[in-house]
Every structure is written in C-alpha cells, then in structure tokens.
Scaffold this motif. Structure first.
Motif, PDB file in Angstrom:
ATOM      1  N   THR A  68      41.569 143.655  69.778  1.00  0.00           N
ATOM      2  CA  THR A  68      42.075 142.656  68.870  1.00  0.00           C
ATOM      3  C   THR A  68      42.942 141.591  69.204  1.00  0.00           C
ATOM      4  N   ILE A  69      44.008 142.145  70.017  1.00  0.00           N
ATOM      5  CA  ILE A  69      44.985 141.380  70.695  1.00  0.00           C
ATOM      6  C   ILE A  69      44.411 140.307  71.698  1.00  0.00           C
ATOM      7  N   SER A 106      38.007 128.733  75.067  1.00  0.00           N
ATOM      8  CA  SER A 106      37.682 130.152  74.716  1.00  0.00           C
ATOM      9  C   SER A 106      36.712 130.742  75.669  1.00  0.00           C
ATOM     10  N   SER A 123      40.979 133.421  72.878  1.00  0.00           N
ATOM     11  CA  SER A 123      40.548 132.272  72.023  1.00  0.00           C
ATOM     12  C   SER A 123      40.930 130.901  72.522  1.00  0.00           C
ATOM     13  N   SER A 124      40.500 130.054  71.923  1.00  0.00           N
ATOM     14  CA  SER A 124      41.241 128.481  72.615  1.00  0.00           C
ATOM     15  C   SER A 124      42.321 128.461  71.882  1.00  0.00           C
ATOM     16  N   SER A 125      42.901 129.128  71.038  1.00  0.00           N
ATOM     17  CA  SER A 125      44.232 128.804  70.698  1.00  0.00           C
ATOM     18  C   SER A 125      45.225 129.858  71.225  1.00  0.00           C
ATOM     19  N   GLY A 126      44.758 130.776  71.824  1.00  0.00           N
ATOM     20  CA  GLY A 126      45.692 131.594  72.868  1.00  0.00           C
ATOM     21  C   GLY A 126      45.989 131.053  73.749  1.00  0.00           C
ATOM     22  N   THR A 143      41.473 139.389  71.948  1.00  0.00           N
ATOM     23  CA  THR A 143      40.693 138.314  71.427  1.00  0.00           C
ATOM     24  C   THR A 143      41.268 137.190  70.966  1.00  0.00           C
ATOM     25  N   TRP A 144      42.457 137.380  70.591  1.00  0.00           N
ATOM     26  CA  TRP A 144      43.285 136.186  70.404  1.00  0.00           C
ATOM     27  C   TRP A 144      43.805 135.619  71.487  1.00  0.00           C
ATOM     28  N   LEU A 145      44.171 136.284  72.665  1.00  0.00           N
ATOM     29  CA  LEU A 145      44.643 135.736  73.860  1.00  0.00           C
ATOM     30  C   LEU A 145      43.354 134.968  74.522  1.00  0.00           C
TER      31      LEU A 145
END
Length: 298
Positions: free
Chosen positions: A137-138, A156, A144-147, A140-142
């Motif tokens: 889950t963490i 992403s 992502s385009s906003s990570g 996935t955010w890293l």
C-alpha cells in the motif's frame, strides 16, 4: 590345565534396538504424530484433491463431472494463460538475480565485526517481518504520479506496461532480501578464515578471494535460496493484487492471479485446479533444472 569359560548367550539379537531406545522412539513418534496428521489433512490432502479436481468440471453447488484432459487442453489454447505465464517468467527472471545479489552484498557487508553491526542486521531483516500488504500500500503511493518516485521519474511506474514489472520486483526484493541475507550470513560465518588468509598470503586480491574461496563455499546456500525464491516468485499474488490488480492491460497479470480469478470470481474450480497443477509442474521443472545446473554433487 585347561580352563573353560562359559558365556551366556546374548538376549539382544543383532540389529535389534534395546528396549529403552524403542521406548524413546515411541514417544518421539507420539509427539510427531499430531503435526504429521495436520500436514496430511491440511497440506497433502488438499494438494492431492486439487490435482484430481483438475480432471473434473466443477462449480460450487453442482456435482463434479469427469472431463479428462479437457481443462488442460483448454489451458493450452487460452491466451490469458500464456500472458500470465509470460508475466510470471519475466518477473522471476528479473527478481532472482537482483534478490540474491542484494542479499549476498549485504551479507558480506554485515559479516565483519564493526560497531553497530547487530543493529544493521536487525534493520535489514525488518522488511521480512513487515506486513507485505501494508508495504504494498505504501509503495503504491510511492510509485504513483503524486508520490516521490513518480515525481522524480516523471510518471507512475504502475501505470506503465513496461515499468510495472520492475516496480513490483523492487518491492519484492525490498521485502525479501533480509531472509536471503540471513541464510548467506549463516553460511559465511562457517567459512574458515584460514582459507582467505592463505589466499591473501599468496597475493590474491579481494575479487580473487571472493571468487575462488568464498563463493564456492556459498554454493549450497545459494542453491537453497534459488529454489526457495523461485517458488516464491512463481507464487506471487498479494503484492500484485494490492498494487496493480494485474493491470495495466494484464501487463502484471500472473499465474496465481489467473488461478484466483478462475476459482474465486468465475467459480470454475476444475479449470483453476488445472492451473494449479501447471504451476506446480513449472515450479518443479525449474527446481530440477537448478539442481542439475548448480546443485550437482551437493
């Protein structure tokens, strides 16, 4: 004068264990029996039942119908199966060398005694005992385009059909390198220092000492890791399920994802069992190949 000494015949026959040893063996079997029964009921039994179910057409609520090799014939003509197989093999090919390489490098690093080495060993092992779903889950955010990772590389990785497998491999290596490091470190500590000192006195450099002294001693441990990590990579599911769900456009769709969809979404349990048999045969074949290439004589 002749003295005749009479000996009493031994009551213990040749090859027969004493009564005390037999008594201890019975107690040992009594302690092992519950675990053995649990293994038969919950591991071996379902494996045999799943293999047999691959020869049937079966859906929950209906009676099973024997279809012979129909499920396997269907699998050979299923493009989704071949896509899942290609993704699984690609993932394994990328994961194995990177995972073992990182594990070996860190094992060599923490092998030597220096201040705080025990802390480093503990920190490196932490990802192994961390929940993979939480880590996925963490990450996935890293990714992502906003990570942070997405901002650093401009997009992403999980949305790219080309970069999604490398992203999954990075997370898998992060979650597993501590286990490999521990196995290799245990083997490294058994390597006699006299061998390295003798090579050093003969003028061997660091690379020569590693290649001709240390690496041959690590061969059994590396072979063990190859088999374990190959099996683990062929069965990857939770990481893919959380991070990508098999996308984009099935570019991260693995064999276990296909098995899950067929069994728990389509309720085609016969075909799902056939996929499980194919996965087992593939894993066994690769393990035997690794044994042939690397484990000969060990």
């Amino acid at each position: 004068m002749t003295v005749t000494v009479q000996t009493r015949p031994s009551r213990v026959r040749a090859g027969r264990r004493p009564a005390g040893a037999r008594h201890e063996a019975r107690w040992g079997l009594a302690f092992v029996l519950p675990c053995f029964l649990l293994f038969l009921v919950f591991r071996f039994g379902p494996a045999v039942a799943g293999t047999l179910l691959g020869f049937f057409e079966y859906t929950i609520g209906d009676s099973p119908h024997f279809t012979g090799l129909d499920n396997f014939t269907r699998m050979m003509g299923d493009p989704i199966f071949w896509q899942a197989l290609k993704v699984t093999v690609l993932y394994t090919v990328l994961y194995l060398p990177l995972s073992i390489g990182v594990s070996l490098g860190l094992a060599l690093l923490v092998r030597r005694s220096f201040r705080g080495v025990r802390l480093f060993r503990s920190v490196f092992f932490l990802p192994v005992i961390t929940s993979l779903v939480l880590a996925a889950t963490i990450f996935t955010w890293l990714f992502s385009s906003s990570g942070p990772w997405g901002k650093l590389f401009g997009g992403s990785w999980l949305a790219s059909p080309v970069l999604v497998i490398p992203a999954l491999v990075i997370v898998s290596v992060w979650s597993r390198f501590g286990y490999g490091m521990l196995i290799l470190l245990a083997r490294l500590q058994d390597v006699p220092r006299e061998l390295e000192e003798a090579a050093l006195s003969d003028g061997a450099g660091p690379w020569q000492r590693f290649r001709y002294v240390v690496l041959p001693q690590l061969r059994p441990a590396v072979f063990f890791l190859l088999v374990i990590e190959t099996t683990n990579s062929f069965q990857v599911f939770d990481l893919v399920y959380v991070m990508t769900g098999g996308g984009p456009a099935r570019s991260s769709y693995t064999l276990v994802m296909d098995l899950y969809d067929q069994g728990f979404k389509n309720f085609d349990l016969g075909y799902a069992s056939a996929l499980g048999v194919a996965l087992f045969v593939l894993t066994l074949f690769v393990a035997l190949l690794q044994r042939l290439l690397m484990g000969r004589g060990k």
